[in-house]
Design a protein around this motif. Structure first.
Motif, PDB file in Angstrom:
ATOM      1  N   HIS A  35       0.847  -1.202   0.000  1.00 50.31           N
ATOM      2  CA  HIS A  35       0.000   0.000   0.000  1.00 50.31           C
ATOM      3  C   HIS A  35       0.884   1.253   0.000  1.00 50.31           C
ATOM      4  O   HIS A  35       0.664   2.197   0.747  1.00 50.31           O
ATOM      5  N   ILE A  77      -4.891  -4.484   5.665  1.00 51.43           N
ATOM      6  CA  ILE A  77      -6.333  -4.445   5.450  1.00 51.43           C
ATOM      7  C   ILE A  77      -6.896  -5.863   5.529  1.00 51.43           C
ATOM      8  O   ILE A  77      -6.381  -6.777   4.882  1.00 51.43           O
ATOM      9  N   ARG A  78      -7.951  -6.009   6.321  1.00 52.57           N
ATOM     10  CA  ARG A  78      -8.566  -7.332   6.494  1.00 52.57           C
ATOM     11  C   ARG A  78      -9.028  -7.880   5.143  1.00 52.57           C
ATOM     12  O   ARG A  78      -9.624  -7.172   4.350  1.00 52.57           O
ATOM     13  N   GLY A  79      -8.739  -9.129   4.919  1.00 51.94           N
ATOM     14  CA  GLY A  79      -9.197  -9.815   3.714  1.00 51.94           C
ATOM     15  C   GLY A  79     -10.154 -10.929   4.101  1.00 51.94           C
ATOM     16  O   GLY A  79     -10.804 -10.866   5.147  1.00 51.94           O
ATOM     17  N   GLU A  80     -10.198 -11.949   3.290  1.00 53.39           N
ATOM     18  CA  GLU A  80     -11.132 -13.044   3.513  1.00 53.39           C
ATOM     19  C   GLU A  80     -10.532 -14.205   4.299  1.00 53.39           C
ATOM     20  O   GLU A  80     -11.221 -15.183   4.566  1.00 53.39           O
ATOM     21  N   VAL A  82      -6.903  -2.140   9.526  1.00 56.29           N
ATOM     22  CA  VAL A  82      -8.237  -1.650   9.193  1.00 56.29           C
ATOM     23  C   VAL A  82      -9.060  -2.689   8.428  1.00 56.29           C
ATOM     24  O   VAL A  82      -8.525  -3.677   7.921  1.00 56.29           O
ATOM     25  N   GLU A  83     -10.333  -2.410   8.328  1.00 51.39           N
ATOM     26  CA  GLU A  83     -11.267  -3.276   7.625  1.00 51.39           C
ATOM     27  C   GLU A  83     -11.347  -2.978   6.135  1.00 51.39           C
ATOM     28  O   GLU A  83     -11.784  -3.825   5.365  1.00 51.39           O
ATOM     29  N   SER A  84     -10.961  -1.758   5.738  1.00 54.04           N
ATOM     30  CA  SER A  84     -11.145  -1.366   4.338  1.00 54.04           C
ATOM     31  C   SER A  84     -10.115  -0.329   3.913  1.00 54.04           C
ATOM     32  O   SER A  84      -9.504   0.347   4.753  1.00 54.04           O
ATOM     33  N   LEU A  85      -9.954  -0.185   2.626  1.00 50.56           N
ATOM     34  CA  LEU A  85      -9.075   0.842   2.085  1.00 50.56           C
ATOM     35  C   LEU A  85      -9.557   2.227   2.495  1.00 50.56           C
ATOM     36  O   LEU A  85      -8.748   3.106   2.802  1.00 50.56           O
ATOM     37  N   GLY A  86     -10.853   2.432   2.542  1.00 53.94           N
ATOM     38  CA  GLY A  86     -11.401   3.715   2.969  1.00 53.94           C
ATOM     39  C   GLY A  86     -10.990   4.069   4.393  1.00 53.94           C
ATOM     40  O   GLY A  86     -10.639   5.219   4.676  1.00 53.94           O
ATOM     41  N   GLN A  87     -11.015   3.088   5.293  1.00 56.67           N
ATOM     42  CA  GLN A  87     -10.571   3.337   6.670  1.00 56.67           C
ATOM     43  C   GLN A  87      -9.093   3.692   6.700  1.00 56.67           C
ATOM     44  O   GLN A  87      -8.671   4.553   7.480  1.00 56.67           O
ATOM     45  N   ARG A 130      -7.374   5.162   4.263  1.00 55.80           N
ATOM     46  CA  ARG A 130      -7.265   6.521   3.716  1.00 55.80           C
ATOM     47  C   ARG A 130      -7.669   7.562   4.767  1.00 55.80           C
ATOM     48  O   ARG A 130      -7.070   8.626   4.849  1.00 55.80           O
TER      49      ARG A 130
END
Length: 158
Positions: A27, A82-85, A118-123, A125
């Motif tokens: 990232h 970032i959390r994945g599956e 974080v849980e997401s790319l948005g978090q 950012r």
């Protein structure tokens, strides 16, 4: 930092201190900016010497932080996970956190955990110190770790 309860540390007096910054390459668009913000915070605090190193990923941060902790008054580590599956997220976050804590205690050198988990790319950012971010983890981690150095020096005064 969760955004609330922020101690609002803008700068501290880092004159004469040395700082190591280590950032992951995963990232890189976000971590590059976080590294820039950490360097800007060090400059604003008057830190005289900053060594910046990059590593492949967040798992590599503790071992390089340890090498820097042997040479610097404080170390800032920066990355994004970032959390994945899969459970990989949990293993990486646990390993990084435990590793950085161990380095700080073993080397008796403050090490800032500026790794966004974080849980997401948005978090991510929202926390990377971008123009529209609500937090600036590069800056905040740097000021916090320099503040810890000063606190330790105060405790160790005769």
């Amino acid at each position: 930092m969760a955004g609330f309860g922020d101690p609002h540390l803008e700068t501290v007096d880092g004159a004469g201190l040395t700082l190591g910054i280590v950032g992951a390459r995963w990232h890189s668009d976000l971590v590059d900016h976080m590294v820039d913000r950490a360097q800007a915070a060090a400059k604003a605090c008057g830190v005289e010497s900053v060594t910046t190193v990059r590593v492949a990923g967040s798992v590599e941060l503790p071992v390089v932080a340890q090498a820097l902790a042997k040479k610097c008054d404080a170390v800032v580590t920066l990355g994004v996970v970032i959390r994945g599956e899969t459970a990989h997220f949990d293993y990486v976050c646990d390993a990084v956190t435990a590793g950085l804590t161990r380095v700080a205690l073993d080397e008796q050198t403050p090490v800032a955990h500026g790794v966004l988990t974080v849980e997401s790319l948005g978090q991510a950012r929202d926390r990377a110190g971008l123009e529209d971010s609500i937090e600036d983890k590069g800056w905040q981690s740097t000021v916090a770790v320099l503040d810890a150095v000063l606190a330790i020096r105060e405790v160790n005064k005769d």
